[in-house]
Write an enzyme that holds these catalytic residues in place. Sequence first.
Site, PDB file in Angstrom:
ATOM      1  N   ALA A 116      -5.959 -36.311  -2.416  1.00  0.00           N
ATOM      2  CA  ALA A 116      -6.507 -36.648  -1.085  1.00  0.00           C
ATOM      3  C   ALA A 116      -8.007 -36.820  -1.280  1.00  0.00           C
ATOM      4  CB  ALA A 116      -6.190 -35.529  -0.100  1.00  0.00           C
ATOM      5  N   ALA A 118     -10.661 -39.389  -0.638  1.00  0.00           N
ATOM      6  CA  ALA A 118     -11.803 -40.072  -0.006  1.00  0.00           C
ATOM      7  C   ALA A 118     -12.685 -39.078   0.732  1.00  0.00           C
ATOM      8  CB  ALA A 118     -11.306 -41.136   0.964  1.00  0.00           C
ATOM      9  N   PRO A 119     -13.992 -39.280   0.754  1.00  0.00           N
ATOM     10  CA  PRO A 119     -14.716 -40.421   0.194  1.00  0.00           C
ATOM     11  C   PRO A 119     -15.017 -40.333  -1.309  1.00  0.00           C
ATOM     12  CG  PRO A 119     -16.234 -38.976   1.359  1.00  0.00           C
ATOM     13  CD  PRO A 119     -14.864 -38.394   1.564  1.00  0.00           C
ATOM     14  N   GLY A 121     -16.133 -37.180  -3.179  1.00  0.00           N
ATOM     15  CA  GLY A 121     -17.000 -36.121  -3.708  1.00  0.00           C
ATOM     16  C   GLY A 121     -16.357 -35.425  -4.899  1.00  0.00           C
ATOM     17  N   LYS A 122     -15.112 -35.019  -4.716  1.00  0.00           N
ATOM     18  CA  LYS A 122     -14.478 -34.248  -5.793  1.00  0.00           C
ATOM     19  C   LYS A 122     -14.077 -35.164  -6.939  1.00  0.00           C
ATOM     20  CE  LYS A 122     -13.656 -30.449  -2.824  1.00  0.00           C
ATOM     21  NZ  LYS A 122     -14.122 -30.999  -1.554  1.00  0.00           N
ATOM     22  N   GLU A 140      -6.039 -42.029  -2.007  1.00  0.00           N
ATOM     23  CA  GLU A 140      -6.353 -41.768  -0.600  1.00  0.00           C
ATOM     24  C   GLU A 140      -5.368 -42.538   0.265  1.00  0.00           C
ATOM     25  OE1 GLU A 140      -8.308 -39.925   1.451  1.00  0.00           O
ATOM     26  OE2 GLU A 140      -7.501 -41.099   3.106  1.00  0.00           O
ATOM     27  N   ARG A 145     -10.598 -45.571   4.246  1.00  0.00           N
ATOM     28  CA  ARG A 145     -11.217 -44.498   3.452  1.00  0.00           C
ATOM     29  C   ARG A 145     -11.013 -44.750   1.957  1.00  0.00           C
ATOM     30  NH1 ARG A 145     -12.916 -39.906   5.879  1.00  0.00           N
ATOM     31  NH2 ARG A 145     -12.289 -38.541   4.176  1.00  0.00           N
ATOM     32  N   ASP A 185      -7.478 -31.526  -2.056  1.00  0.00           N
ATOM     33  CA  ASP A 185      -8.500 -31.140  -1.070  1.00  0.00           C
ATOM     34  C   ASP A 185      -7.952 -31.636   0.264  1.00  0.00           C
ATOM     35  OD1 ASP A 185     -10.933 -30.236  -0.092  1.00  0.00           O
ATOM     36  OD2 ASP A 185     -11.877 -32.190  -0.331  1.00  0.00           O
ATOM     37  N   CYS A 238     -11.823 -27.200   3.909  1.00  0.00           N
ATOM     38  CA  CYS A 238     -13.130 -26.809   4.456  1.00  0.00           C
ATOM     39  C   CYS A 238     -12.915 -26.089   5.782  1.00  0.00           C
ATOM     40  CB  CYS A 238     -14.042 -28.020   4.598  1.00  0.00           C
ATOM     41  SG  CYS A 238     -13.416 -29.275   5.698  1.00  0.00           S
TER      42      CYS A 238
HETATM   43  N1  SAM Z   1     -11.722 -34.709  -1.499  1.00  0.00           N
HETATM   44  C1  SAM Z   1     -12.533 -35.536  -0.638  1.00  0.00           C
HETATM   45  C2  SAM Z   1     -13.965 -35.466  -1.094  1.00  0.00           C
HETATM   46  O1  SAM Z   1     -14.331 -34.508  -1.767  1.00  0.00           O
HETATM   47  O2  SAM Z   1     -14.733 -36.407  -0.824  1.00  0.00           O
HETATM   48  C3  SAM Z   1     -12.356 -35.148   0.808  1.00  0.00           C
HETATM   49  C4  SAM Z   1     -10.929 -35.190   1.234  1.00  0.00           C
HETATM   50  S1  SAM Z   1     -10.663 -34.886   2.946  1.00  0.00           S
HETATM   51  C5  SAM Z   1     -10.912 -33.201   3.097  1.00  0.00           C
HETATM   52  C6  SAM Z   1      -8.926 -35.050   3.059  1.00  0.00           C
HETATM   53  C7  SAM Z   1      -8.396 -36.433   2.899  1.00  0.00           C
HETATM   54  O3  SAM Z   1      -6.980 -36.390   3.046  1.00  0.00           O
HETATM   55  C8  SAM Z   1      -8.904 -37.432   3.917  1.00  0.00           C
HETATM   56  O4  SAM Z   1      -9.540 -38.505   3.287  1.00  0.00           O
HETATM   57  C9  SAM Z   1      -7.644 -37.888   4.663  1.00  0.00           C
HETATM   58  O5  SAM Z   1      -7.671 -39.264   4.995  1.00  0.00           O
HETATM   59  C10 SAM Z   1      -6.554 -37.595   3.667  1.00  0.00           C
HETATM   60  N2  SAM Z   1      -5.212 -37.429   4.304  1.00  0.00           N
HETATM   61  C11 SAM Z   1      -4.918 -37.405   5.613  1.00  0.00           C
HETATM   62  N3  SAM Z   1      -3.582 -37.274   5.786  1.00  0.00           N
HETATM   63  C12 SAM Z   1      -3.042 -37.220   4.570  1.00  0.00           C
HETATM   64  C13 SAM Z   1      -1.703 -37.119   4.109  1.00  0.00           C
HETATM   65  N4  SAM Z   1      -0.682 -37.002   4.940  1.00  0.00           N
HETATM   66  N5  SAM Z   1      -1.516 -37.124   2.786  1.00  0.00           N
HETATM   67  C14 SAM Z   1      -2.551 -37.235   1.933  1.00  0.00           C
HETATM   68  N6  SAM Z   1      -3.828 -37.319   2.320  1.00  0.00           N
HETATM   69  C15 SAM Z   1      -4.065 -37.314   3.622  1.00  0.00           C
END
Ligand code: SAM
Length: 461
Positions: A116, A118-119, A121-122, A140, A145, A185, A238
């Site tokens: 997961a 986007a954007p 960072g990890k 993603e 995203r 994440d 988070c």
């Molecule tokens: N790891 C990212 C970073 O460090 O930049 C941040 C990730 S953010 C906390 C969680 C991500 O999970 C979002 O981009 C969101 O769009 C995605 N997401 C939402 N629903 C999801 C799903 N059902 N399965 C997988 N990813 C999903």
Amino acid sequence: MTQIQLPESYTRQMIDQLGPEEAGRFLASYDQPRTQGLRIHPLKTTPERLREMTDEFGLTPVPWCETGFYYKESSTSKPGKHPYHAAGLYYIQEPSAMSAVELLDPKPGDIVLDLAAAPGGKSTQIAGKLRGEGLLVTNEIHPARAKILSENIERMGVTNAIVTQMAPDPLAERFPLFFDKMMVDAPCSGEGMFRKDPQAIDEWSPDHVKMCAARQWDILQAAVAMLKPGGLLAYSTCTFNTSENESTVAAVLERFPSFELLRTERIWPHRHAGEGHFVALLRKGGEDATAPDRAAVKARGKAAGKRASASRPEEEAMRLFRAFAADALPGFELPAGEAVLFGEQLYWLPAVQGCPFDRSYLNGLKVLRPGLHLAEVKKARIEPSHALALALPRGAARRTVDFPAEAPEIDRFLRGETLEQAPGDNGWVLVTVDGFALGWGKRTGSQVKNHIPKGLRRLGT
Ligand code: SAM
């Protein structure tokens, strides 16, 4: 009472969780300014070098991440708008979010999934630790995203990442028992985002927390299916919510008894300088994570279809690319891999020793970036890609035009303008800021035509 309006049930939840005295300190942290951080990208520079070059950022170290630094934005110092940001020397990241990849600790050569992502960072932190060796599949689910993720992978000059836009379940069908290390994440109720993004407060409710926990459980089941025996999984959020954190981890341990919990970490805004993060590191039971898994390879064969070799158009595209490289990039060598054409776009798909990954894995997946983007193929010639410019090692280009960060030409170049220069050798020129690549230009006489992709050019004043 805090200045930020918090939902009453959230305040009660935190008093139950922390006790009244500590909850008081926790809630008072909402009246403090949020922390801002950046992470230096080791593929491009070192902490020492960047600190020397950016005195005005006032960088101070993040204790849990060697490459992480706090900064304070001011009217004269905006790291997100500095040309070194466009050159991918660092990634703006909330400091506590840097903890998860530190715990996962990917090493060069690892096969890693960021599920997961986007954007990014990890993912960019993982890529920095892989140092171009091994493979990063960064995924993603949301199309818009995923595009931002892909742009960040490009800006940071990552050569060994595949960017996909998939739901976790179909990805798990393609990659059973495949990855050494995995970052999940997860989307969460974002309680650690309230100071940074007040909109997260409006979205919060006990029902939203329940929905997030159910979604996290679904995502984790797919993650478990993709992890090799002996592999490591970092699960992070988070949020402070135990039903999304400790309870979700407990559900994994109960449903998959071969897993063991190695460690959990929490960052709290009243105890640390960070907005808040939870991370758990789990290990899947079984053999050595690096041993090839025969069942997985067999399953992959069924899912991904037959291995295909390079087509004639790919061979022709590579011939054109090599002719370009012989002129513009003397001594430049591609790492192990294979050419892949997506329409007119030529990519270099990384090959990793001991890992069965090849082009057949891409069949049927939504792939935004199958490895390093090398070039766009035009009739009988190629145009080198922006990703290639940003991934080149220093000194790789025959022709460069360099400016210091404060030179007006840098801003003009980032806006997409043509640069007027003293005449030089005609051809592809790498435009650099203090030696770090910003993008391609093409020189004819005294003009260097701008080849930064239109969508990435700076807008406004
Ligand atoms: N790891 C990212 C970073 O460090 O930049 C941040 C990730 S953010 C906390 C969680 C991500 O999970 C979002 O981009 C969101 O769009 C995605 N997401 C939402 N629903 C999801 C799903 N059902 N399965 C997988 N990813 C999903």
